[in-house]
Design a protein around this motif. Structure first.
Motif, PDB file in Angstrom:
ATOM      1  N   GLN A   2      -9.327   3.796  -4.506  1.00 52.22           N
ATOM      2  CA  GLN A   2      -9.749   4.700  -4.477  1.00 52.22           C
ATOM      3  C   GLN A   2      -7.543   5.695  -4.271  1.00 52.22           C
ATOM      4  OE1 GLN A   2     -11.850   4.678  -0.059  1.00 52.22           O
ATOM      5  NE2 GLN A   2     -10.339   5.376   1.382  1.00 52.22           N
ATOM      6  N   GLU A   3      -8.697   7.114  -4.134  1.00 50.34           N
ATOM      7  CA  GLU A   3      -7.308   7.798  -4.259  1.00 50.34           C
ATOM      8  C   GLU A   3      -7.166   8.037  -3.292  1.00 50.34           C
ATOM      9  OE1 GLU A   3      -9.586  11.242  -5.779  1.00 50.34           O
ATOM     10  OE2 GLU A   3      -9.519  10.715  -7.634  1.00 50.34           O
ATOM     11  N   PHE A  42       1.430   5.509  -7.401  1.00 48.87           N
ATOM     12  CA  PHE A  42       0.201   5.818  -8.700  1.00 48.87           C
ATOM     13  C   PHE A  42      -0.740   6.993  -7.776  1.00 48.87           C
ATOM     14  CE2 PHE A  42       1.690   1.764  -9.968  1.00 48.87           C
ATOM     15  CZ  PHE A  42       1.733   1.906 -11.275  1.00 48.87           C
ATOM     16  N   ASN A  43      -1.024   7.202  -6.109  1.00 44.58           N
ATOM     17  CA  ASN A  43      -1.232   8.516  -5.849  1.00 44.58           C
ATOM     18  C   ASN A  43      -3.089   7.546  -5.018  1.00 44.58           C
ATOM     19  OD1 ASN A  43      -1.770  10.529  -3.671  1.00 44.58           O
ATOM     20  ND2 ASN A  43      -3.104  11.516  -5.751  1.00 44.58           N
ATOM     21  N   GLU A  66       0.715  -1.658   0.446  1.00 42.83           N
ATOM     22  CA  GLU A  66       0.028   0.183  -0.033  1.00 42.83           C
ATOM     23  C   GLU A  66       1.001   1.382   0.049  1.00 42.83           C
ATOM     24  OE1 GLU A  66      -4.355   1.099   1.781  1.00 42.83           O
ATOM     25  OE2 GLU A  66      -2.736   1.139   3.265  1.00 42.83           O
ATOM     26  N   LYS A  67       2.364   1.157   0.682  1.00 40.88           N
ATOM     27  CA  LYS A  67       2.547   2.620   1.325  1.00 40.88           C
ATOM     28  C   LYS A  67       3.387   2.674  -0.281  1.00 40.88           C
ATOM     29  CE  LYS A  67       6.340   4.828   2.994  1.00 40.88           C
ATOM     30  NZ  LYS A  67       7.068   5.730   2.638  1.00 40.88           N
ATOM     31  N   GLU A  68       3.225   2.090  -0.813  1.00 38.22           N
ATOM     32  CA  GLU A  68       4.901   2.110  -2.505  1.00 38.22           C
ATOM     33  C   GLU A  68       3.771   2.986  -3.666  1.00 38.22           C
ATOM     34  OE1 GLU A  68       7.759   0.612  -5.676  1.00 38.22           O
ATOM     35  OE2 GLU A  68       7.095  -1.129  -3.887  1.00 38.22           O
ATOM     36  N   PRO A 112      -0.811   0.168 -15.642  1.00 38.30           N
ATOM     37  CA  PRO A 112       0.046   0.093 -14.928  1.00 38.30           C
ATOM     38  C   PRO A 112       0.294  -0.717 -13.445  1.00 38.30           C
ATOM     39  CG  PRO A 112      -0.592   2.360 -15.129  1.00 38.30           C
ATOM     40  CD  PRO A 112      -1.107   1.549 -16.221  1.00 38.30           C
ATOM     41  N   ILE A 113      -0.713   0.273 -12.623  1.00 39.59           N
ATOM     42  CA  ILE A 113      -1.589  -0.250 -11.175  1.00 39.59           C
ATOM     43  C   ILE A 113      -1.468  -2.236 -11.395  1.00 39.59           C
ATOM     44  CG2 ILE A 113      -2.812  -0.474  -9.720  1.00 39.59           C
ATOM     45  CD1 ILE A 113      -3.886   2.604 -10.688  1.00 39.59           C
ATOM     46  N   ALA A 114      -2.454  -2.430 -12.422  1.00 39.21           N
ATOM     47  CA  ALA A 114      -2.283  -4.040 -12.976  1.00 39.21           C
ATOM     48  C   ALA A 114      -0.785  -4.726 -12.913  1.00 39.21           C
ATOM     49  CB  ALA A 114      -3.347  -3.994 -13.884  1.00 39.21           C
TER      50      ALA A 114
END
Length: 213
Positions: A152-153, A116-117, A109-111, A185-187
């Protein structure tokens, strides 16, 4: 057939014996009592096989009823134990999946926020049906059928007042209302971090932040 022959033979022998006894008895008042006893004994001999038949049937009926009752009770007990085992296993599986999801969130989660915010709203692991009855923690990641990820953001630590830019409205251009972040990119990022196939990831986005958080 042998039973019937023995029954008739016993009756004939008793009748013959009764006739002999009656001939030997003197003509006194005692003779009528002897005849009564002989008559009762004859009735007993005649009815004895019937009593045995009913007695045998009744014993068999009671025995069969007991067997069926015990079998039904044992079946109910076995079913109850099996249902309890299934419920316990289901609770254990749910706990294992939940804890594994928590570990995945904590390790990325931190990274994810820095890169990606975005932050995790919910992560749900779904395993293959064949492994649900005997799921072990070490088997989860190897037997996944999907990972349901809701993002979520990322929440800002401190509220920041931003300057509002000039707003221009062009009615000739379509207004884009759908919120469509770039999932690819998140995937790739999550698949690499979790060491899973990217095709297993089902990523959805929630616009805005969770009010309960």
């Amino acid at each position: 057939m042998d039973f019937l022959t023995d029954w008739i033979t016993n009756i004939l022998l008793f009748i013959l014996l009764a006739v002999v006894v009656e001939l030997l008895l003197p003509q006194t008042s005692l003779q009528k009592y002897v005849k009564m006893v002989i008559g009762l004994l004859l009735i007993s001999i005649i009815l004895n096989p019937i009593f045995k038949l009913f007695s045998s049937d009744l014993e068999d009926l009671i025995k069969n009823a007991n067997v069926l009752f015990e079998k039904d009770v044992n079946t109910n007990i076995e079913n109850s134990i099996e249902n309890q085992k299934i419920d316990i296993q289901a609770d254990q599986n749910a706990y294992i999946l939940e804890q594994t999801a928590v570990q995945l969130v904590e390790m990325t989660e931190k990274e994810l926020m820095d890169t990606f915010n975005y932050q995790f709203r919910n992560v749900e692991l779904v395993v293959d049906e064949n492994y649900r009855s005997y799921l072990q923690p070490e088997d989860v990641m190897e037997n996944l059928s999907s990972i349901q990820v809701s993002l979520q953001e990322a929440a800002e630590e401190k509220p920041v007042v931003k300057q509002v830019d000039e707003v221009r409205i062009n009615l000739s251009e379509p207004y884009e209302t759908e919120f469509k972040p770039d999932i690819e990119p998140i995937a790739r990022f999550l698949a690499d971090k979790w060491e899973v196939d990217k095709e297993l990831l089902a990523i959805s986005f929630e616009r805005g932040q969770n009010e309960n958080e």
